[in-house]
Design a protein around this motif. Sequence first.
Motif, PDB file in Angstrom:
ATOM      1  N   GLN A  96       0.841  -1.209   0.000  1.00 43.88           N
ATOM      2  CA  GLN A  96       0.000   0.000   0.000  1.00 43.88           C
ATOM      3  C   GLN A  96       0.871   1.253   0.000  1.00 43.88           C
ATOM      4  OE1 GLN A  96      -2.519  -0.508   3.529  1.00 43.88           O
ATOM      5  NE2 GLN A  96      -3.978   0.841   2.524  1.00 43.88           N
ATOM      6  N   ILE A  97       1.868   1.253   0.869  1.00 40.59           N
ATOM      7  CA  ILE A  97       2.770   2.402   0.979  1.00 40.59           C
ATOM      8  C   ILE A  97       3.526   2.604  -0.329  1.00 40.59           C
ATOM      9  CG2 ILE A  97       4.861   3.261   2.128  1.00 40.59           C
ATOM     10  CD1 ILE A  97       3.765   1.952   4.727  1.00 40.59           C
ATOM     11  N   ASP A  98       4.003   1.510  -0.930  1.00 42.61           N
ATOM     12  CA  ASP A  98       4.743   1.607  -2.195  1.00 42.61           C
ATOM     13  C   ASP A  98       3.938   2.340  -3.257  1.00 42.61           C
ATOM     14  OD1 ASP A  98       6.911   0.255  -1.139  1.00 42.61           O
ATOM     15  OD2 ASP A  98       6.416  -1.666  -2.082  1.00 42.61           O
ATOM     16  N   GLN A  99       2.623   2.120  -3.255  1.00 41.98           N
ATOM     17  CA  GLN A  99       1.753   2.755  -4.261  1.00 41.98           C
ATOM     18  C   GLN A  99       1.653   4.269  -4.055  1.00 41.98           C
ATOM     19  OE1 GLN A  99      -1.365   0.952  -6.007  1.00 41.98           O
ATOM     20  NE2 GLN A  99      -0.046  -0.816  -6.253  1.00 41.98           N
ATOM     21  N   MET A 100       2.010   4.731  -2.842  1.00 44.82           N
ATOM     22  CA  MET A 100       1.857   6.145  -2.515  1.00 44.82           C
ATOM     23  C   MET A 100       3.195   6.877  -2.365  1.00 44.82           C
ATOM     24  SD  MET A 100      -1.384   6.226  -2.553  1.00 44.82           S
ATOM     25  CE  MET A 100      -1.702   7.880  -2.002  1.00 44.82           C
ATOM     26  N   LEU A 101       4.303   6.176  -2.590  1.00 39.36           N
ATOM     27  CA  LEU A 101       5.615   6.792  -2.381  1.00 39.36           C
ATOM     28  C   LEU A 101       5.863   8.004  -3.278  1.00 39.36           C
ATOM     29  CD1 LEU A 101       8.024   3.795  -1.711  1.00 39.36           C
ATOM     30  CD2 LEU A 101       7.353   5.598  -0.130  1.00 39.36           C
ATOM     31  N   PHE A 102       5.124   8.105  -4.360  1.00 40.62           N
ATOM     32  CA  PHE A 102       5.293   9.263  -5.236  1.00 40.62           C
ATOM     33  C   PHE A 102       5.030  10.562  -4.462  1.00 40.62           C
ATOM     34  CE2 PHE A 102       0.802   8.288  -5.603  1.00 40.62           C
ATOM     35  CZ  PHE A 102       0.202   9.541  -5.601  1.00 40.62           C
TER      36      PHE A 102
END
Length: 158
Positions: free
Chosen positions: A119-125
């Motif tokens: 989930q976090i990876d998807q928002m790292l941008f």
Amino acid sequence: MDSPLAKEIKQRTFSNQAHRARINLLITTGWLKGELKSFLDEFGITQPQFNILRILRGAKGEPLSTKELSERMIDKMSDSSRLVDRLIAKDLAWKQPCPHDGRLVQVFLSDNGEQLLAQIDQMLFKLDAAFDGLSEEELTQLNLLLEKLRSFRQPRNK
């Protein structure tokens, strides 16, 4: 003309460029930590907890002891045992006694921990946006300079 740093801290002079760089790094570190904290608050974890989760994921299913976690952490002063216990309470990790050394525990990433990291990876941008003002070339140069600075670390006198 005052530099952005001089305006920010309302100080016009520095002892030398090393002093200015030190202040710049400290202010930038504080700002980046604040950005990371705000980002991770949305997921209910702290930066040290996030660090441990990422280290565990990098172990690809192999167990790590709390000692190994401490050695790999960004903040070496963090209490990895306490952090692991908090991750276990959140069902993001689990541990078991080490079969080869009863003094150690083996720590594993749980399925919930893996899902949270995805989930976090998807928002790292959102975090990467802090660097939008720099080109790829500038980011490469920044990384090289920071690594060079750390390569000259002097051992602390104890």
